[in-house]
Design a protein around this motif. Sequence first.
Motif, PDB file in Angstrom:
ATOM      1  N   ARG A   1      -5.486   0.925   7.927  1.00 13.78           N
ATOM      2  CA  ARG A   1      -4.239   0.672   7.208  1.00 13.78           C
ATOM      3  C   ARG A   1      -4.450  -0.397   6.137  1.00 13.78           C
ATOM      4  O   ARG A   1      -4.035  -0.233   4.985  1.00 13.78           O
ATOM      5  N   ASP A   2      -5.122  -1.484   6.517  1.00 11.68           N
ATOM      6  CA  ASP A   2      -5.389  -2.543   5.547  1.00 11.68           C
ATOM      7  C   ASP A   2      -6.280  -2.050   4.412  1.00 11.68           C
ATOM      8  O   ASP A   2      -6.089  -2.421   3.248  1.00 11.68           O
ATOM      9  N   PHE A   3      -7.252  -1.180   4.733  1.00 13.22           N
ATOM     10  CA  PHE A   3      -8.129  -0.631   3.699  1.00 13.22           C
ATOM     11  C   PHE A   3      -7.336   0.208   2.706  1.00 13.22           C
ATOM     12  O   PHE A   3      -7.513   0.099   1.491  1.00 13.22           O
TER      13      PHE A   3
ATOM     14  N   ASN B   1      -5.099  -2.030   0.535  1.00 16.05           N
ATOM     15  CA  ASN B   1      -5.878  -2.739  -0.482  1.00 16.05           C
ATOM     16  C   ASN B   1      -6.395  -1.774  -1.554  1.00 16.05           C
ATOM     17  O   ASN B   1      -6.581  -2.183  -2.716  1.00 16.05           O
ATOM     18  N   LYS B   2      -6.611  -0.522  -1.200  1.00 17.41           N
ATOM     19  CA  LYS B   2      -7.099   0.451  -2.159  1.00 17.41           C
ATOM     20  C   LYS B   2      -6.001   0.803  -3.168  1.00 17.41           C
ATOM     21  O   LYS B   2      -6.293   1.094  -4.321  1.00 17.41           O
TER      22      LYS B   2
END
Length: 60
Positions: free
Chosen positions: A53-55, A58-59
């Motif tokens: 989720r964080d990836f 951030n993407k």
Amino acid sequence: MYSKKLDNKGQGSAELILIIGGLIVIVLLVGSYISNITQKTENNLKDLLKKERDFLINKI
């Protein structure tokens, strides 16, 4: 003097109680082991989902 005769009538039930007690202990140990495995798996999945989720956030 009074002579007391010993019999083995209670030995069978005592052995049965010991066997059942041993089986209960084994079942509890296996249940604890399985519970630990499921808890670790749940934590690993939570961490994986959080990282993905964080990836993705951030993407974007």
